[in-house]
Write a protein that holds these residues in place. Structure first.
Motif, PDB file in Angstrom:
ATOM      1  N   PRO A  60       3.067  23.371  15.380  1.00 29.26           N
ATOM      2  CA  PRO A  60       3.751  24.414  14.603  1.00 29.26           C
ATOM      3  C   PRO A  60       3.668  24.101  13.109  1.00 29.26           C
ATOM      4  O   PRO A  60       3.932  22.972  12.684  1.00 29.26           O
ATOM      5  CB  PRO A  60       5.191  24.328  15.095  1.00 29.26           C
ATOM      6  CG  PRO A  60       5.133  23.598  16.393  1.00 29.26           C
ATOM      7  CD  PRO A  60       3.956  22.693  16.320  1.00 29.26           C
ATOM      8  N   ALA A  61       3.294  25.098  12.332  1.00 29.72           N
ATOM      9  CA  ALA A  61       3.081  24.906  10.889  1.00 29.72           C
ATOM     10  C   ALA A  61       4.328  24.387  10.179  1.00 29.72           C
ATOM     11  O   ALA A  61       4.217  23.596   9.235  1.00 29.72           O
ATOM     12  CB  ALA A  61       2.621  26.218  10.259  1.00 29.72           C
ATOM     13  N   PHE A  62       5.512  24.788  10.631  1.00 33.55           N
ATOM     14  CA  PHE A  62       6.735  24.380   9.930  1.00 33.55           C
ATOM     15  C   PHE A  62       7.041  22.890  10.089  1.00 33.55           C
ATOM     16  O   PHE A  62       7.900  22.352   9.405  1.00 33.55           O
ATOM     17  CB  PHE A  62       7.934  25.228  10.390  1.00 33.55           C
ATOM     18  CG  PHE A  62       8.350  24.983  11.809  1.00 33.55           C
ATOM     19  CD1 PHE A  62       9.265  23.997  12.126  1.00 33.55           C
ATOM     20  CD2 PHE A  62       7.824  25.752  12.840  1.00 33.55           C
ATOM     21  CE1 PHE A  62       9.653  23.770  13.442  1.00 33.55           C
ATOM     22  CE2 PHE A  62       8.210  25.547  14.148  1.00 33.55           C
ATOM     23  CZ  PHE A  62       9.121  24.548  14.459  1.00 33.55           C
ATOM     24  N   THR A  63       6.337  22.185  10.992  1.00 28.96           N
ATOM     25  CA  THR A  63       6.583  20.750  11.168  1.00 28.96           C
ATOM     26  C   THR A  63       5.671  19.893  10.289  1.00 28.96           C
ATOM     27  O   THR A  63       5.831  18.682  10.240  1.00 28.96           O
ATOM     28  CB  THR A  63       6.391  20.331  12.647  1.00 28.96           C
ATOM     29  OG1 THR A  63       5.002  20.435  12.999  1.00 28.96           O
ATOM     30  CG2 THR A  63       7.239  21.176  13.574  1.00 28.96           C
ATOM     31  N   TYR A  64       4.731  20.529   9.600  1.00 31.77           N
ATOM     32  CA  TYR A  64       3.759  19.778   8.799  1.00 31.77           C
ATOM     33  C   TYR A  64       4.395  19.243   7.524  1.00 31.77           C
ATOM     34  O   TYR A  64       5.064  19.972   6.790  1.00 31.77           O
ATOM     35  CB  TYR A  64       2.567  20.673   8.452  1.00 31.77           C
ATOM     36  CG  TYR A  64       1.480  19.958   7.690  1.00 31.77           C
ATOM     37  CD1 TYR A  64       0.781  18.904   8.265  1.00 31.77           C
ATOM     38  CD2 TYR A  64       1.153  20.344   6.397  1.00 31.77           C
ATOM     39  CE1 TYR A  64      -0.222  18.248   7.564  1.00 31.77           C
ATOM     40  CE2 TYR A  64       0.147  19.697   5.694  1.00 31.77           C
ATOM     41  CZ  TYR A  64      -0.524  18.644   6.282  1.00 31.77           C
ATOM     42  OH  TYR A  64      -1.521  17.991   5.591  1.00 31.77           O
ATOM     43  N   TYR A  65       4.172  17.957   7.254  1.00 31.60           N
ATOM     44  CA  TYR A  65       4.676  17.301   6.047  1.00 31.60           C
ATOM     45  C   TYR A  65       3.470  16.956   5.173  1.00 31.60           C
ATOM     46  O   TYR A  65       2.794  15.943   5.388  1.00 31.60           O
ATOM     47  CB  TYR A  65       5.473  16.049   6.429  1.00 31.60           C
ATOM     48  CG  TYR A  65       6.125  15.357   5.256  1.00 31.60           C
ATOM     49  CD1 TYR A  65       7.140  15.968   4.532  1.00 31.60           C
ATOM     50  CD2 TYR A  65       5.720  14.082   4.890  1.00 31.60           C
ATOM     51  CE1 TYR A  65       7.734  15.328   3.451  1.00 31.60           C
ATOM     52  CE2 TYR A  65       6.315  13.434   3.813  1.00 31.60           C
ATOM     53  CZ  TYR A  65       7.320  14.061   3.101  1.00 31.60           C
ATOM     54  OH  TYR A  65       7.907  13.427   2.037  1.00 31.60           O
TER      55      TYR A  65
END
Length: 195
Positions: free
Chosen positions: A67-72
């Motif tokens: 999921p894109a929102f988990t990318y740091y």
């Protein structure tokens, strides 16, 4: 005298009902393996075959992108804490999501806002994530999976150096791990695991 027997009978019935409810809870729990991002077929197979031996109600879900929102972005990795929160929201009351990946994952730990980890799971809870990224010997991947699933069942870290539930303490101790210790095994058997 009659009142005492009634009380004893009531206690026996309540104990039996609690035992049946506990068995029912573990019997209906379903482990769902979710491959995320880059994952090799061998890792999916290791996770599935290993979990299925001890917990037969196990299914591999179709692979998904991270999921894109988990990318740091600053560290080019995904946040393990965000991943387990996301899977936890998807899990029904009788399900446990086991996310597996080869990609780097991290979480906040102590004074570190972004600490690289091999796995993270709620203790107890309905979700965990495991990454082979930091694993020296990929043949030990299942040990990481079973460790995080143990947390989901309610096991904390174990002081026994050969136990699957030992704390990695920032390293990779999987070569020293040979199985669950007596205490951890007894706990998991009560949860319905076939050890």
């Amino acid at each position: 005298m009659k009142g005492r027997y009634s009380w004893l009978l009531l206690c026996i019935l309540l104990t039996a009902c609690e035992h049946v409810a506990r068995q029912s809870e573990t019997a209906t729990r379903h482990v769902l393996i979710l491959p995320l991002g880059r994952v090799k077929d061998v890792q999916i197979r290791q996770a599935y075959e290993g979990i299925r031996k001890i917990y037969p109600k196990t299914t591999v879900l179709p692979a998904q992108d991270m999921p894109a929102f988990t990318y740091y972005e600053p560290r080019n990795r995904n946040r393990a804490d965000s991943l387990i929160a996301w899977m936890n929201r998807m899990a029904k009351p009788n399900e446990i999501y086991v996310g597996i990946t080869m990609q780097d994952i991290s979480t906040s730990k102590g004074m570190f806002s972004d600490y690289g980890v091999m796995g993270l799971g709620y203790c107890p809870g309905k979700a965990c994530i495991i990454s082979s990224y930091r694993l020296k010997n990929k043949q030990h991947f299942f040990k990481l999976v079973i460790h995080e699933l143990g947390h989901n069942m309610g096991l904390s870290h174990c002081p026994v150096a050969t136990c699957y539930m030992r704390d990695a303490k920032g390293g990779d101790p999987t070569a020293e791990e040979t199985g669950f210790c007596t205490r951890c095994s007894a706990f998991l058997r009560k949860k319905g695991w076939d050890l």
